[in-house]
Design a protein around this motif. Structure first.
Motif, short mmCIF file in Angstrom:
data_model
loop_
_atom_site.label_atom_id
_atom_site.label_comp_id
_atom_site.label_asym_id
_atom_site.label_seq_id
_atom_site.Cartn_x
_atom_site.Cartn_y
_atom_site.Cartn_z
N ALA A 105 0.76 -0.66 0.27
CA ALA A 105 0.17 -0.05 0.21
C ALA A 105 1.13 0.91 0.23
CB ALA A 105 -0.66 0.13 0.93
N GLU A 106 0.58 1.85 -0.81
CA GLU A 106 1.02 3.25 -1.18
C GLU A 106 0.52 4.15 -0.49
OE1 GLU A 106 3.50 3.97 -4.89
OE2 GLU A 106 3.42 1.65 -4.90
N GLY A 107 -0.79 4.30 -0.54
CA GLY A 107 -1.46 5.57 0.11
C GLY A 107 -2.44 5.70 -0.48
N GLU A 108 -3.73 7.08 -0.39
CA GLU A 108 -4.56 7.98 -0.99
C GLU A 108 -4.98 8.52 -2.04
OE1 GLU A 108 -5.72 10.59 1.64
OE2 GLU A 108 -6.33 8.95 2.92
N THR A 109 -5.46 7.30 -3.23
CA THR A 109 -5.13 8.61 -4.20
C THR A 109 -5.42 10.28 -4.34
OG1 THR A 109 -7.66 7.65 -4.23
CG2 THR A 109 -6.04 6.40 -5.43
N LYS A 110 -5.10 10.95 -5.45
CA LYS A 110 -5.69 12.12 -5.06
C LYS A 110 -6.79 12.39 -5.46
CE LYS A 110 -0.97 13.18 -6.69
NZ LYS A 110 0.25 13.71 -8.36
N GLN A 111 -7.90 11.59 -6.68
CA GLN A 111 -9.04 11.83 -6.51
C GLN A 111 -9.60 11.04 -5.40
OE1 GLN A 111 -7.23 9.93 -8.40
NE2 GLN A 111 -6.63 11.78 -9.83
N ASN A 112 -9.95 10.51 -4.68
CA ASN A 112 -10.62 9.83 -3.56
C ASN A 112 -9.45 9.63 -2.48
OD1 ASN A 112 -12.65 9.09 -2.20
ND2 ASN A 112 -13.85 7.78 -3.29
N PRO A 113 -9.74 10.02 -1.33
CA PRO A 113 -8.53 9.18 0.23
C PRO A 113 -9.98 8.48 0.33
CG PRO A 113 -10.96 11.58 0.55
CD PRO A 113 -10.50 11.15 -1.03
N ASP A 114 -11.07 7.93 -0.39
CA ASP A 114 -11.17 6.88 0.31
C ASP A 114 -10.39 5.60 -0.19
OD1 ASP A 114 -12.85 7.15 2.32
OD2 ASP A 114 -15.06 7.63 0.23
N ASN A 115 -10.52 5.72 -1.71
CA ASN A 115 -9.33 5.15 -2.50
C ASN A 115 -7.93 4.66 -2.19
OD1 ASN A 115 -12.03 3.99 -3.79
ND2 ASN A 115 -11.61 5.32 -5.34
N TRP A 116 -7.50 3.29 -2.33
CA TRP A 116 -5.79 3.43 -2.02
C TRP A 116 -5.18 3.22 -2.83
CZ3 TRP A 116 -2.88 3.41 3.09
CH2 TRP A 116 -2.87 3.93 3.60
N PHE A 117 -4.10 2.72 -3.17
CA PHE A 117 -3.18 2.66 -4.56
C PHE A 117 -2.13 2.08 -3.62
CE2 PHE A 117 -1.31 6.54 -3.88
CZ PHE A 117 0.36 6.02 -4.56
N GLY A 118 -1.34 0.76 -4.92
CA GLY A 118 -0.45 0.27 -4.35
C GLY A 118 0.20 -0.12 -5.87
N ARG A 119 1.27 -1.18 -5.72
CA ARG A 119 2.37 -1.83 -6.88
C ARG A 119 2.37 -3.60 -6.65
NH1 ARG A 119 3.34 1.96 -9.89
NH2 ARG A 119 2.84 4.32 -9.57
N THR A 120 2.05 -3.83 -7.78
CA THR A 120 2.30 -5.56 -7.71
C THR A 120 3.15 -5.29 -8.15
OG1 THR A 120 1.87 -5.48 -10.25
CG2 THR A 120 0.45 -5.68 -8.72
N SER A 121 4.32 -6.57 -7.47
CA SER A 121 6.13 -7.06 -8.18
C SER A 121 6.12 -6.23 -9.37
CB SER A 121 5.84 -8.63 -7.57
OG SER A 121 7.04 -8.45 -7.92
N GLY A 122 4.73 -6.67 -10.53
CA GLY A 122 5.44 -6.69 -11.74
C GLY A 122 5.24 -4.82 -11.98
#
Length: 478
Positions: free
Chosen positions: A425-442
């Motif tokens: 997990a990298e944190g909240e998206t800029k558009q919506n704090p209720d949505n978070w984002f992260g990255r897969t190994s790929g």
């Protein structure tokens, strides 16, 4: 005596005419005179590659050791540093525009210091000050270590300073520099400086110097410290990481470094950039495939699909060699994400050569491609070549490449739907704090609704529900 600012503790001890800072994030510093004000602020604008981003973190560290704190906006700054890039002309034009803004600021605040760092500084040296005397100091990539002295001296003496001498012996000094890192989870780790390839379109060897590697022990000490501080993912940086260690002439290579990093506890993921097909060996691929830490993502710039253009570029490999290498990578690391760089409009590129690039894309099926129109750089052999391609043709060919690649990217992402991936997990998206984002190994970005208690750095299992060309949308399952 103690002072706390922005949640960070400074511990002081009186020492004659000043104070010693005993500890700040574990660092011991020189005596800070009483005149130093913690109201002084710095502003850094960074252009270009991840190496510049890493250099900016170390530049910030030098300024904070002098007592400066970050300024939220340019107008609040007492020191402004532009960490520049000279890969493309438009990058330099942006810098000159920003210098104009600082010139206006200095009209209102005459004491503001303006410094130019990075590749543009190394390329132009004192000519920058001759062209724009508003600049106070110019430092190349090898002189970040001198920044504290330069800022102190420039503020006291009022004279221009230019330091651009390349000194490979200072590469290992990176570990001695305090970094103000943007993240507490992800960290850049430079492993080498410079490039020996001399691609005919590229100015990097002239502004970053020859390939010089940090020792494995030096790199591992930095990574061990990051692990103790709670970092979970590191990215190894170099203009060409596959050349790592070759300057030692003792058999050390990038695979040797990977084996050493594997022994460090705490780090979960190891990324690296950028690779070069000429220097990547099957042995390096074996080392990465065997590593429990190395991610399943490889950025391998092919640059073009025609051998004739690769020869003109002085890339040092053929399309046949590239295909052989990529086949081996995919055999050893099934499911690996592969991304690439492509340049269109290189001098002498014909329609048939352009078609070879489109054919290569369809055959290799890269997960994504960073595509660029050739940009002539003063002082490089390609800038003097005949048969320059017109802007109109370049833009049309670029669009055709993007159209093909976008279809491939979407198709590969669609294959991920319904599958579960490990994400940090990298944190909240800029558009919506209720949505978070992260990255897969790929290195695929996944956006997902926040569920329960969630913190940056948490390792999650996320199911991909919907795939788009550039992002994935999913749901936390664990």
């Amino acid at each position: 005596m103690g002072l706390r600012r922005k949640g960070q503790a400074f511990h002081f001890q009186e020492n004659g005419g000043g104070y010693d800072i005993i500890k700040y994030h574990g660092y011991t510093w020189r005596t800070i005179l009483k005149e130093v004000s913690f109201d002084k602020k710095y502003f850094i604008e960074t252009y270009g590659c991840q190496m510049n981003e890493s250099d900016t973190e170390r530049i910030s560290g030098q300024l904070e050791e002098l007592g400066y704190v970050p300024a939220d906006i340019l107008d609040d700054a007492d020191v402004v540093i532009l960490n520049t890039c000279s890969i493309r002309q438009n990058a330099e034009e942006k810098v000159y525009g920003k210098i104009g803004e600082v010139k206006k600021l200095k009209g209102k605040k005459p004491g503001v210091l303006l410094g130019i760092a990075g590749c543009m500084a190394q390329e132009n040296k004192g000519k920058l000050i001759e062209r724009m005397p508003v600049i106070d100091f110019v430092i190349g990539p090898y002189h970040i270590h001198d920044l504290k002295d330069i800022v102190s001296r420039r503020g006291a003496e009022g004279s221009h300073v230019v330091m651009t001498q390349m000194n490979p012996n200072r590469v290992n000094d990176y570990s001695e520099l305090h970094s103000v890192r943007k993240s507490r989870i992800f960290a850049w780790v430079p492993i080498m400086q410079g490039c020996n390839k001399f691609c005919t379109y590229c100015i990097v060897p002239y502004v970053r110097g020859r390939e010089t590697s940090r020792t494995i022990d030096d790199i591992c000490r930095e990574i061990e410290k990051l692990a103790r501080e709670g970092y979970k993912e590191i990215t190894l940086l170099g203009q060409n990481v596959n050349s790592y260690g070759l300057d030692f002439h003792d058999g050390t290579d990038f695979g040797s470094l990977i084996h050493a990093i594997d022994k460090i506890d705490g780090i979960k993921r190891v990324r690296y950039m950028t690779s070069h097909p000429k220097d990547m060996t099957f042995g390096m691929v074996d080392a990465m495939a065997a590593s429990p830490k190395v991610v399943r993502h490889m950025h391998l710039p092919v640059q073009h699909g025609a051998n004739e253009i690769l020869r003109r570029m002085n890339r040092g490999y053929t399309i046949e060699r590239f295909k052989e290498l990529l086949k081996y990578v995919r055999e050893k690391m099934p499911g690996i994400t592969v991304t690439t760089d492509l340049i269109t409009g290189f001098p002498g590129e014909t329609e048939d050569m352009h078609e070879e690039t489109l054919t290569l894309l369809k055959e290799m099926k890269f997960d994504s491609a960073y595509t660029f129109i050739y940009s002539p750089r003063r002082g490089t052999p390609a800038a003097r070549m005949t048969n320059q391609v017109s802007d109109a043709v370049c833009h049309r060919r670029l669009q055709e490449i993007m159209n093909v690649e976008n279809e491939i990217s979407l198709s590969l992402n669609k294959e991920m739907e319904g599958k579960v991936y490990t994400v940090i997990a990298e944190g909240e998206t800029k558009q919506n704090p209720d949505n978070w984002f992260g990255r897969t190994s790929g290195n695929k970005m996944v956006i997902f609704p926040k569920a329960g208690s969630l913190s940056v750095g948490d390792i999650l299992k996320v199911r991909v529900d919907t795939a788009q060309t550039w992002i994935l949308k999913g749901t936390i399952v664990e």
